[in-house]
Write an enzyme that holds these catalytic residues in place. Structure first.
Site, mmCIF file in Angstrom:
data_model
loop_
_atom_site.group_PDB
_atom_site.id
_atom_site.type_symbol
_atom_site.label_atom_id
_atom_site.label_comp_id
_atom_site.label_asym_id
_atom_site.label_seq_id
_atom_site.Cartn_x
_atom_site.Cartn_y
_atom_site.Cartn_z
ATOM 1 N N HIS A 160 -8.482 1.334 -3.832
ATOM 2 C CA HIS A 160 -9.393 1.165 -2.690
ATOM 3 C C HIS A 160 -10.022 2.523 -2.396
ATOM 4 C CE1 HIS A 160 -9.530 0.163 1.941
ATOM 5 N NE2 HIS A 160 -10.739 0.299 1.428
ATOM 6 N N SER A 212 0.857 -1.189 0.000
ATOM 7 C CA SER A 212 0.000 0.000 0.000
ATOM 8 C C SER A 212 0.891 1.237 0.000
ATOM 9 C CB SER A 212 -0.879 0.011 1.247
ATOM 10 O OG SER A 212 -1.373 1.326 1.437
ATOM 11 N N MET A 251 -11.509 -5.137 5.691
ATOM 12 C CA MET A 251 -10.657 -4.241 6.469
ATOM 13 C C MET A 251 -10.352 -4.929 7.791
ATOM 14 S SD MET A 251 -9.911 -1.490 4.801
ATOM 15 C CE MET A 251 -8.874 -0.950 6.148
ATOM 16 N N ASP A 267 -4.679 3.746 -1.832
ATOM 17 C CA ASP A 267 -5.726 4.154 -0.890
ATOM 18 C C ASP A 267 -6.198 5.562 -1.209
ATOM 19 O OD1 ASP A 267 -5.985 1.905 0.929
ATOM 20 O OD2 ASP A 267 -3.892 2.315 1.439
ATOM 21 N N MET A 298 -8.684 8.516 -0.194
ATOM 22 C CA MET A 298 -9.455 8.972 0.985
ATOM 23 C C MET A 298 -9.908 10.406 0.778
ATOM 24 S SD MET A 298 -7.055 7.541 4.032
ATOM 25 C CE MET A 298 -6.293 5.917 3.977
ATOM 26 N N HIS A 305 -1.386 -1.364 -4.208
ATOM 27 C CA HIS A 305 -2.622 -0.961 -3.526
ATOM 28 C C HIS A 305 -2.617 0.553 -3.324
ATOM 29 C CE1 HIS A 305 -6.116 -1.729 -0.898
ATOM 30 N NE2 HIS A 305 -5.616 -0.794 -0.096
ATOM 31 N N MET A 351 -11.981 4.864 -0.379
ATOM 32 C CA MET A 351 -12.552 5.151 0.946
ATOM 33 C C MET A 351 -13.153 6.553 0.866
ATOM 34 S SD MET A 351 -9.519 3.512 3.211
ATOM 35 C CE MET A 351 -8.425 3.625 1.805
ATOM 36 N N ASP A 383 -6.786 -6.037 4.549
ATOM 37 C CA ASP A 383 -6.126 -4.732 4.518
ATOM 38 C C ASP A 383 -6.036 -4.151 5.924
ATOM 39 O OD1 ASP A 383 -5.173 -2.248 3.857
ATOM 40 O OD2 ASP A 383 -6.919 -1.624 2.685
HETATM 41 C C1 DX5 Z 1 -6.019 1.949 5.734
HETATM 42 C C2 DX5 Z 1 -5.655 1.538 4.342
HETATM 43 C C3 DX5 Z 1 -4.583 0.522 4.242
HETATM 44 C C4 DX5 Z 1 -3.267 0.914 4.872
HETATM 45 C C5 DX5 Z 1 -2.718 -0.319 5.517
HETATM 46 O O1 DX5 Z 1 -7.190 2.671 5.703
HETATM 47 O O2 DX5 Z 1 -6.776 1.017 3.662
HETATM 48 O O3 DX5 Z 1 -4.380 0.093 2.903
HETATM 49 O O4 DX5 Z 1 -2.333 1.415 3.984
HETATM 50 O O5 DX5 Z 1 -1.582 0.019 6.224
HETATM 51 P P1 DX5 Z 1 -0.798 -0.993 7.148
HETATM 52 O O6 DX5 Z 1 -0.386 -2.150 6.314
HETATM 53 O O7 DX5 Z 1 0.356 -0.185 7.638
HETATM 54 O O8 DX5 Z 1 -1.736 -1.395 8.267
HETATM 55 ZN ZN ZN Z 2 -6.455 0.085 1.631
#
Ligand code: DX5
Ligand code: ZN
Length: 218
Positions: A67, A9, A138, A36, A38, A34, A69, A176
């Protein structure tokens, strides 16, 4: 052995040198990147949009797992597909019309996934599992990297594995949050196919050593 993929990620990468970091994990054996996304509404953090995905996509051969969010994810699926997303997941908690959203993702020729927060039961998506390419469970509360794996989430992985094995053999289970070199073996045993790992990879000294160690435990 069923399909097992390591998905670094980039949330934990250095945003001032994203392309270099993506290339470094590609060379270190990553299978998929991956990303993210947000919006500061669905989760209390803001990250990147389609423009960054589109630029970054040109720097690697790896597929992109985006992903979302964000609230109203259906508004942005076209833009992320155009930017080069190969997989897109939207959160169950963000939509009234999941069936429509899943079909919208698939209409763009992108693999479709639904993400579930730790507290959201699997029952909320059992009717649409047959439409999906993957489910993203998650295993921390979304919004930040570097959190600890929430132990009760293991149950949901096993529950989904049972349903998958009985009815949807091609469905991939992605997890994740809080995945480390220590717990990845056990999480693989539960039936996980795709392991997102941010801090465990990007905060490590040697990406190749970390990814190889992870793969040796799958
Ligand atoms: C959190 C993200 C994850 C995050 C995971 O909201 O969706 O993808 O990057 O990070 P680690 O692997 O550090 O828990
Ligand atoms: Zn994620």
């Amino acid at each position: 052995m069923s399909k097992k993929l390591i998905a670094p990620s980039i949330l934990s990468a250095d945003f001032a040198k994203l392309a270099e970091d993506v290339q470094a994990v590609e060379q270190a054996g990553a299978d998929i990147i991956h990303v993210d996304v947000m919006d500061g509404h669905f989760v209390p953090n803001i990250t990147i949009g389609p423009l960054v995905v589109s630029s970054l996509k040109k720097t690697t051969k790896l597929p992109f797992d985006v992903h979302l969010m964000i609230e109203n994810p259906e508004k942005y699926i076209g833009a992320f597909a155009k930017a080069g997303a190969d997989w897109i997941s939207v959160h169950q908690e963000t939509g009234y019309h999941l069936d429509r959203t899943i079909n919208l993702i698939k209409d763009h020729g992108v693999k479709a996934g639904i993400a579930l927060n730790p507290a959201t039961p699997l029952d909320t998506i059992t009717d649409v599992l047959g439409l999906l390419d993957f489910v993203l469970l998650m295993t921390v509360n979304p919004g930040f990297g570097g959190q600890k794996f929430i132990p009760y989430c293991k149950n949901k992985i096993s529950q989904l594995k049972d349903i998958r094995d009985k009815h949807y053999p091609d469905l991939l289970i992605e997890i994740d949050g809080g995945v480390t070199t220590e717990n990845i073996g056990e999480l693989s045993q539960c039936g996980t196919n795709v392991f997102v790992a941010g801090s465990a990879i990007f905060n490590s000294e040697d990406y190749k050593q970390t990814i190889s160690l992870m793969k040796s435990k799958l």
